[in-house]
Design an enzyme around this catalytic site. Structure first.
Site, PDB file in Angstrom:
ATOM      1  N   ASP A  26       0.831  -1.215   0.000  1.00 60.59           N
ATOM      2  CA  ASP A  26       0.000   0.000   0.000  1.00 60.59           C
ATOM      3  C   ASP A  26       0.862   1.260   0.000  1.00 60.59           C
ATOM      4  OD1 ASP A  26      -2.377   1.390  -0.032  1.00 60.59           O
ATOM      5  OD2 ASP A  26      -2.653   1.315   2.145  1.00 60.59           O
ATOM      6  N   HIS A  43       2.136   3.330  -9.004  1.00 62.25           N
ATOM      7  CA  HIS A  43       1.951   1.899  -9.289  1.00 62.25           C
ATOM      8  C   HIS A  43       3.140   1.371 -10.098  1.00 62.25           C
ATOM      9  CE1 HIS A  43      -1.919   2.240  -7.521  1.00 62.25           C
ATOM     10  NE2 HIS A  43      -2.501   2.868  -8.525  1.00 62.25           N
ATOM     11  N   TRP A  75     -11.887  -2.721  -7.498  1.00 61.75           N
ATOM     12  CA  TRP A  75     -12.646  -2.567  -8.754  1.00 61.75           C
ATOM     13  C   TRP A  75     -13.482  -1.296  -8.736  1.00 61.75           C
ATOM     14  CZ3 TRP A  75     -11.234  -5.150 -12.827  1.00 61.75           C
ATOM     15  CH2 TRP A  75     -10.742  -6.458 -12.708  1.00 61.75           C
ATOM     16  N   LEU A 137      10.895 -20.417  -4.426  1.00 57.74           N
ATOM     17  CA  LEU A 137       9.880 -19.526  -3.843  1.00 57.74           C
ATOM     18  C   LEU A 137       8.503 -19.734  -4.494  1.00 57.74           C
ATOM     19  CD1 LEU A 137       9.338 -16.997  -1.993  1.00 57.74           C
ATOM     20  CD2 LEU A 137       9.776 -15.623  -4.044  1.00 57.74           C
ATOM     21  N   ARG A 200      -4.783  -1.965   8.934  1.00 58.48           N
ATOM     22  CA  ARG A 200      -5.964  -2.811   8.741  1.00 58.48           C
ATOM     23  C   ARG A 200      -5.658  -3.918   7.736  1.00 58.48           C
ATOM     24  NH1 ARG A 200      -8.070   2.479   7.013  1.00 58.48           N
ATOM     25  NH2 ARG A 200      -7.550   2.779   4.816  1.00 58.48           N
ATOM     26  N   GLU A 213       1.700 -13.022  12.561  1.00 59.40           N
ATOM     27  CA  GLU A 213       2.244 -11.833  13.221  1.00 59.40           C
ATOM     28  C   GLU A 213       2.053 -10.637  12.287  1.00 59.40           C
ATOM     29  OE1 GLU A 213       3.484 -11.678  16.288  1.00 59.40           O
ATOM     30  OE2 GLU A 213       3.200 -13.842  16.574  1.00 59.40           O
TER      31      GLU A 213
HETATM   32  C1  IPE Z   1      -5.338  -2.663   0.068  1.00 64.96           C
HETATM   33  O1  IPE Z   1      -5.039  -1.333  -0.226  1.00 64.96           O
HETATM   34  C2  IPE Z   1      -5.309  -3.498  -1.150  1.00 64.96           C
HETATM   35  C3  IPE Z   1      -4.026  -3.581  -1.828  1.00 64.96           C
HETATM   36  C4  IPE Z   1      -2.890  -3.085  -1.451  1.00 64.96           C
HETATM   37  C5  IPE Z   1      -4.075  -4.335  -3.028  1.00 64.96           C
HETATM   38  P1  IPE Z   1      -6.177  -0.239  -0.324  1.00 64.96           P
HETATM   39  O2  IPE Z   1      -5.506   1.057  -0.458  1.00 64.96           O
HETATM   40  O3  IPE Z   1      -7.160  -0.591  -1.378  1.00 64.96           O
HETATM   41  O4  IPE Z   1      -6.881  -0.399   1.090  1.00 64.96           O
HETATM   42  P2  IPE Z   1      -7.877   0.567   1.853  1.00 64.96           P
HETATM   43  O5  IPE Z   1      -8.928   0.990   0.876  1.00 64.96           O
HETATM   44  O6  IPE Z   1      -7.052   1.737   2.315  1.00 64.96           O
HETATM   45  O7  IPE Z   1      -8.385  -0.231   3.003  1.00 64.96           O
HETATM   46  C1  IPE Z   2      -1.771   0.226  -3.283  1.00 66.70           C
HETATM   47  O1  IPE Z   2      -1.511   1.581  -3.326  1.00 66.70           O
HETATM   48  C2  IPE Z   2      -1.978  -0.357  -4.656  1.00 66.70           C
HETATM   49  C3  IPE Z   2      -3.361  -0.785  -4.909  1.00 66.70           C
HETATM   50  C4  IPE Z   2      -4.331  -0.804  -4.038  1.00 66.70           C
HETATM   51  C5  IPE Z   2      -3.666  -1.251  -6.242  1.00 66.70           C
HETATM   52  P1  IPE Z   2      -2.691   2.652  -3.310  1.00 66.70           P
HETATM   53  O2  IPE Z   2      -3.094   2.938  -4.702  1.00 66.70           O
HETATM   54  O3  IPE Z   2      -3.789   2.210  -2.410  1.00 66.70           O
HETATM   55  O4  IPE Z   2      -1.935   3.893  -2.696  1.00 66.70           O
HETATM   56  P2  IPE Z   2      -2.490   4.909  -1.626  1.00 66.70           P
HETATM   57  O5  IPE Z   2      -2.962   4.121  -0.443  1.00 66.70           O
HETATM   58  O6  IPE Z   2      -3.600   5.652  -2.274  1.00 66.70           O
HETATM   59  O7  IPE Z   2      -1.313   5.784  -1.315  1.00 66.70           O
HETATM   60 MG    MG Z   3      -4.122   2.471  -0.393  1.00 68.55          MG
END
Ligand code: IPE
Ligand code: IPE
Ligand code: MG
Length: 256
Positions: A26, A43, A75, A137, A200, A213
């Site tokens: 994330d 990304h 999505w 792996l 979370r 963990e």
């Molecule tokens: C969780 O990240 C899903 C992935 C990293 C693939 P999100 O950015 O979508 O999670 P929320 O919306 O903050 O919970």
């Molecule tokens: C995680 O990074 C990648 C995906 C959920 C696809 P985010 O796109 O959620 O990045 P933030 O949380 O907005 O910084």
């Molecule tokens: Mg995110």
């Protein structure tokens, strides 16, 4: 030398390593926004972290790495961002699969793949086939994945087996149900790492995390490389995993 130019061997890798590491990758969007770049630049930058972390886990002899790349809920993001992500998956698969096969990595995707564009579905199947003999792996990409989706499809599979007369309801045990989950055959995750500062689970491996963990770091995913992985592993190595027992019981078990 790994992709991030750090000297892998000089990092403080602990002796006790997790067998199965799961990561919520994330913070890509915030990484890009901090540089006044569009979210998709984050990304793209995140792909290099995937490569670095996969390489490090391979070199360390970690058994399984499960990466959360795209959730069931993702999505709902703007169509343009979803398209860019699908395009990135496709290109990453095309570019990286041969290298993974050479490195004895087995790649698998878990999630509802019927929602992917047909070309991506084909590329995923091809990558899984090309790496099917990998005994190093076990790399699992969770995409179009949700823990609730996984439990639901497992329940449906059990119900189908029951209807076919292969399974009686009283035979449904935790072990049996686990066999229907998309992660069947993998060891339970020992360590969950979530980058990007949120604390979370976001519908990742809901069943599988029963005794995992949890490690949270503010580092954004594109900045997470081998040194940050070494830090997470060092933290993990200091934990006492009790699985419901008392510390005294554990000491006894360790002495035995
Ligand atoms: C969780 O990240 C899903 C992935 C990293 C693939 P999100 O950015 O979508 O999670 P929320 O919306 O903050 O919970
Ligand atoms: C995680 O990074 C990648 C995906 C959920 C696809 P985010 O796109 O959620 O990045 P933030 O949380 O907005 O910084
Ligand atoms: Mg995110």
């Amino acid at each position: 030398m790994s992709a991030d130019q750090t000297n892998f061997g000089s990092l403080p890798w602990p002796d006790v390593l997790p067998q199965h590491v799961a990561i919520v990758m994330d913070g890509n969007g915030r990484w890009a926004q901090a540089r006044s770049l569009p979210r998709h630049a984050g990304h793209k930058a995140g792909v290099a972290s995937v490569r670095a972390v996969t390489e490090a886990c391979g070199k360390l002899g970690i058994k399984a790495l499960t990466l959360f790349a795209f959730s069931s809920e993702n999505w709902e993001r703007p169509q343009a961002e979803v398209s860019v992500l699908m395009e990135l998956f496709l290109r990453a698969l095309q570019r990286e699969t041969s290298r993974l096969a050479r490195n004895n990595v087995r790649l698998r995707l878990i999630g509802d793949r019927t929602r992917f564009p047909p070309r991506l579905q084909e590329e995923i199947a091809a990558a899984e086939e090309k790496t099917a003999n990998g005994t190093g792996l076990q790399l699992t990409i969770a995409a179009s994945y949700g823990g609730r989706w996984d439990l639901t499809q497992a329940a449906a599979a059990a119900a189908r087996a029951a209807l076919a007369g292969e399974l009686r309801p009283e035979q449904i045990t935790p072990e049996r149900l686990e066999g229907y989950l998309s992660t069947a055959g993998l060891p339970e995750p020992d360590l969950l790492i979530r980058t990007g500062g949120e604390r979370r689970i976001s519908n990742f491996l809901l069943w599988q995390f029963a005794y995992t963990e949890l490690y949270f770091t503010d580092v954004l995913w594109p900045d997470f490389r081998a040194p940050e992985l070494a830090q997470a592993f060092a933290d993990f190595a200091r934990r006492q995993r009790r699985f419901g027992r008392t510390p005294e019981q554990l000491e006894q078990l360790q002495r035995a």
